[in-house]
Scaffold this active site. Structure first.
Site, PDB file in Angstrom:
ATOM      1  N   TRP A  27       0.855  -1.175   0.000  1.00  0.00           N
ATOM      2  CA  TRP A  27       0.000   0.000   0.000  1.00  0.00           C
ATOM      3  C   TRP A  27       0.891   1.225   0.000  1.00  0.00           C
ATOM      4  O   TRP A  27       1.824   1.342   0.807  1.00  0.00           O
ATOM      5  CB  TRP A  27      -0.881  -0.040   1.247  1.00  0.00           C
ATOM      6  N   ASP A  38      -0.383  -5.791   9.326  1.00  0.00           N
ATOM      7  CA  ASP A  38      -1.392  -4.791   8.989  1.00  0.00           C
ATOM      8  C   ASP A  38      -2.611  -5.595   8.531  1.00  0.00           C
ATOM      9  O   ASP A  38      -2.555  -6.266   7.496  1.00  0.00           O
ATOM     10  CB  ASP A  38      -0.895  -3.873   7.865  1.00  0.00           C
ATOM     11  N   LYS A  80     -13.118  -0.995   6.164  1.00  0.00           N
ATOM     12  CA  LYS A  80     -13.778  -1.803   5.134  1.00  0.00           C
ATOM     13  C   LYS A  80     -14.755  -2.803   5.732  1.00  0.00           C
ATOM     14  O   LYS A  80     -15.881  -2.918   5.268  1.00  0.00           O
ATOM     15  CB  LYS A  80     -12.732  -2.587   4.327  1.00  0.00           C
TER      16      LYS A  80
END
Lengths: 457, 425
Positions: free
Chosen positions: B155, B236, B272
């Protein structure tokens, strides 16, 4: 190689091994290569875990409790009935209950009914909020706004906005210092330290008068190297409650201009200090009217009671709209690796309240009510102390100071006495939060202050 | 220079003396315009596009089959329950204790011994970004000479986060362009070659941007090797529940590491899987040797958070703790997160089918092999530009497609566009 490590380990923990008995509650370590094996008994079986050497954080010391937020923790732990929390600056009603503004409840209901989505805000935050907050600060007809010379980025209340400003200074004004008042809000130093921006202090509080050391302040601002950032409290100075007069603000602006310094305002109490949004913004507007470039951090924690929603803004008023655009882009670039984009809930509340005329008017009335209660409490406290204290000491500073806080002039030992003997919780610098004081408790507090002042050194 | 304002005459007189000089120069002349954020900038460009055919497969925010953002029912219900009932007093610096408790149960296991033994130092964080940044700052403070090993690719914001925290980065191989899968041998080699005791950033599930995850067997091998090297694994986890539809399954990698005795760090996000994007709610946890250490670590995390934002926002945290703390709401959430994951899995299958039906010469099984919100399509930056300029399809230039932006209405169009830009490749 991994499998050989495991098989050796298995041999070690065979139930028949004489060195270990399953029935023993035994914790031991064995070195194996570079790793450490640990044996521990859990629920009747020996389970073995291979620790990755030792924890990487083995030597980490316990951090001290936050000097401000830690006070509330201590207060909560106190079981005495007469206890009084004059620590953190959160508004309380006369019944000493937290207060959710009616306009906030209304705004939230509107939001609930509308069924707003929860999508990411842009990095700079909610556009409607950013517009509203700049207009509140400067007035909707301010030339700086009309000329689009303001970079506004929604921030995580005052703290987060200050941190963005500090990060901007560190990156684009390397070597520049920030001048902060002595004393100032405790977290200012942490913010600049962690942002790696050097700071020093300008004289502010005069303990002899329990008022402003104006000469000292001007001298120290003058003495700072050109291009220093000067951190100013827009209104209701925290922790002292002592604000410059309008004439003094003029002189402060003069010397800042002469020295080519950059003013950096922390505005956490707009509307909350005097009860009037415009009056409380006069200092900032004065500087902007002179054409100065100014940084301003805002917070809606107190004036809209949105403490836990973390809503505020970082504003940079610059000399051109082109400059403002560039600055805004860099503020975004600093925010992205901190939290990506700011929380939406508080921003929507502010935008709804400010954007709906009926709610906006109601808000102004509630703010006047809150500021009014504080003024009444100041008066009552002053009256109580004056009538009880026969020493002739001048306590009028209680009335002259403004906003949520009062610097009582009590030193650390005296403040400790307030807590230990009287169960009055406050910060060690002698600051009390009047927002946590009711009319009913003024007499008690007066006794505590008089005792601490006269009988403790 | 005239100073137009409505203030008193006294002010006007004063300001006109100085204003002329001040307006000529600016303190901010040296400040360059920042480049657009590569991810969030895509949505900005999409919004500005007037074409009726435009499709946004850029940012990773879930959309339903009508392309609309979704607020979960369990979230709406939680909001109704908390409306008006909570005072907005400051949370503690470490955030909502209840939310943190529920987050730990979700990640470490409902009956985790580590939770029972109070060995986890944990705080509420500003979603995944905030959790990573807080850990990076913590790493910098207590291991100032350390670096962070990040996968290639990762990311984009991971780079920014550790850089701004002052921690240098190194990389380890991850994505294999030829197979559009995992470069497992490269990954293992890089783990082995890193100096003992290095810090490694791992995506717990649904790797962003590739969608390529190690298999369970591969995770076990990774865990063993990291154990031998004494590396620190930082996870993560932004998609728990969102990847497979089953939060327990998505936490498998973490559970493997915990079984193997690693003392992990973990960033969790509810952006999310609970659709709480704009609320900025997440959790940072560090598994310690014992309770005393966990308490010390938590206190230091708080010391870092205080000068960043003082204390975290309450609203999202209340939603999370209400949903996860109520069995009925939690069950509803589990159903809803499965619906989201299933729709994505379905779209993957449909996109692949369409491309194969169009007679594309290229292989596309990676679309269904990959997992989670994103698909690393294999499109080159030039092909991506064509997607945008010719077809008004917005995605990041690394070829990453957010599957959540696909629906039955546009998947055919997107498949066709991909085919057009790749058929001569």
């Amino acid at each position: 190689m991994a499998s050989s490590v495991l098989s050796i380990a298995t041999q070690c923990v065979s139930p028949n091994a004489s060195s270990l008995s399953i029935n023993e509650t035994h914790k031991g370590k064995a070195k194996l290569g570079g790793s450490t094996l640990r044996f521990s008994k859990s629920s009747g079986r020996i389970s073995m875990t291979v620790a990755v050497n030792v924890s990487r954080f083995e030597g980490i010391p316990m951090a001290p409790p936050d000097p401000i937020l830690g006070v509330s923790e201590a207060f909560r732990a106190d079981t005495n009935d007469v206890k009084l929390n004059l620590g953190v600056g959160a508004y309380r009603t006369e019944e000493l209950q937290p207060y959710v503004l009616n306009v906030v409840k209304k705004a939230e209901n509107l939001m609930l009914e509308r069924g707003d989505n929860k999508e990411y805000l842009p990095i700079e935050g909610l556009a409607a909020f950013n517009k509203a907050t700049a207009e509140l600060l400067l007035g909707a007809d301010n030339p700086a706004i009309k000329e689009q010379r303001i970079a506004t980025v929604q921030g995580l209340s005052g703290t987060g906005s200050l941190r963005l400003g500090a990060a901007l200074i560190e990156r684009y004004f390397p070597g520049s210092k920030v001048l902060i008042s002595a004393p100032t809000w405790g977290n200012h130093k942490n913010i600049f330290n962690d942002a790696r921006v050097p700071w020093s202090e300008y004289r502010y509080y005069d303990p002899r008068t329990v008022g402003l050391d104006f000469e000292g302040m001007i001298e120290d601002i003058k003495a700072a190297p050109e291009g220093t950032f000067v951190l100013l409290h827009g209104c209701a100075h925290n922790p002292t409650g002592i604000d410059p007069t309008p004439e003094q603000w003029e002189k402060i602006a003069d010397v800042i201009q002469q020295k080519n310094h950059i003013p950096f305002f922390d505005v956490a109490y707009q509307g909350f200090a005097s009860g009037s949004l415009d009056e409380d913004a006069a200092s900032v507007r004065l500087f902007v009217a002179r054409g100065m470039e100014v940084l301003v951090a805002q917070s809606y924690s107190k004036n809209l009671g949105l403490y836990a929603e973390r809503i505020g803004a970082m504003n940079v008023i610059s000399s051109s709209s082109e400059s403002a655009t560039r600055v805004k882009s860099q503020l975004k670039r600093l925010a992205r690796p901190m939290y990506s984009n700011p929380p939406v809930h508080g921003a929507r509340i502010v935008a709804n309240v400010v954007g709906t005329p009926v709610l906006f008017d109601e808000w102004k009335a509630e703010m006047e009510m809150m500021a009014g209660r504080i003024k009444n409490v100041r008066q009552k406290l002053y009256d109580s102390i004056s009538s009880k204290d026969k020493s002739g000491k001048d306590w009028s500073f209680i009335l002259k100071q403004i906003g949520m806080f009062s610097y009582t002039g009590l030193n650390k030992n005296q403040s400790d006495n307030m807590t230990n003997k009287w169960h009055v919780y406050m910060t060690k610098d002698g600051r009390i939060s009047l927002a946590g004081l009711s009319l009913a408790k003024c007499e008690y507090l007066a006794d505590a202050i008089i005792d601490s002042y006269h009988n403790v050194s | 220079m005239a100073v137009r304002n409505s203030l008193s005459g006294q002010l006007l007189r004063r300001s006109s003396v100085v204003a002329g000089a001040r307006f000529m120069s600016s303190w901010f002349r040296s400040i360059e315009p920042a480049p657009k954020d590569p991810i969030l900038g895509v949505t900005e460009a999409f919004l500005a596009d007037q074409s009726p055919n435009k499709v946004n497969v850029g940012v990773g925010a879930y959309r339903d089959d009508n392309g609309k953002p979704v607020v979960l029912e369990c979230v709406r219900e939680a909001e109704r329950r908390i409306a008006g009932s909570q005072f907005m007093e400051y949370l503690p610096i470490g955030g909502s204790i209840k939310m943190v408790e529920e987050s730990l149960k979700l990640a470490y296991g409902e009956n985790s011994e580590f939770i029972k033994d109070k060995r986890i130092g944990a705080v509420q964080a500003l979603s995944g970004t905030g959790a990573c940044r807080l850990f990076a700052a913590f790493q910098h403070r207590f291991h100032p000479n350390s670096q962070i090993y990040i996968p290639v690719p990762t990311w984009a914001n991971h780079h920014n986060i550790w850089r701004d925290a002052g921690v240098p980065m190194k990389t380890f191989r991850y994505y294999h362009p030829e197979t559009r899968g995992l470069d497992f041998s490269g990954l293992m080699e890089d783990i082995k070659n890193a100096p003992d005791g290095s810090f490694f950033l791992l995506h717990a599930c649904a790797h962003n941007p590739t969608g390529v995850d190690p298999s369970e067997e591969q995770w076990r091998e990774i865990s063993s090797l990291i154990k031998i090297k004494g590396h620190f694994p930082f996870f993560d986890m932004a998609y728990q529940g969102f990847a497979s539809g089953d939060p327990e399954r998505d936490a498998k990698a973490i559970r493997i590491f915990l079984e193997d005795g690693h003392l992990i760090g973990l960033a969790q996000s509810y952006a999310k899987n609970m659709g709480l994007y704009g609320q900025r709610v997440g959790c940072l946890s560090v598994l310690c040797e014992d309770e005393k250490q966990a308490v010390a670590v938590k206190s230091q995390l708080q010391l870092l958070a205080r000068p960043m934002y003082s204390n975290p926002p309450v609203h999202g945290a209340l939603i999370v703790s209400t949903v996860l703390g109520d069995p009925e709401l939690k069950n509803l959430w589990l159903k809803e997160v499965k619906v989201m994951a299933d729709r994505i899995i379905g779209m993957r299958a449909t996109l692949r089918e369409n491309l194969e039906k169009l007679g594309s010469p290229l292989p596309w099984q990676h679309i269904t092999n990959q997992i989670g919100m994103f698909c690393y399509s294999g499109l080159t930056p030039e092909q991506v530009d064509r997607m945008t300029n010719e077809f008004h399809i917005y995605m990041t230039r690394n070829g990453r497609i957010s599957m959540a932006g696909l629906n039955t209405g546009n998947v055919g169009y997107v498949a066709n566009a991909i085919h057009e830009v790749t058929k001569s490749a």
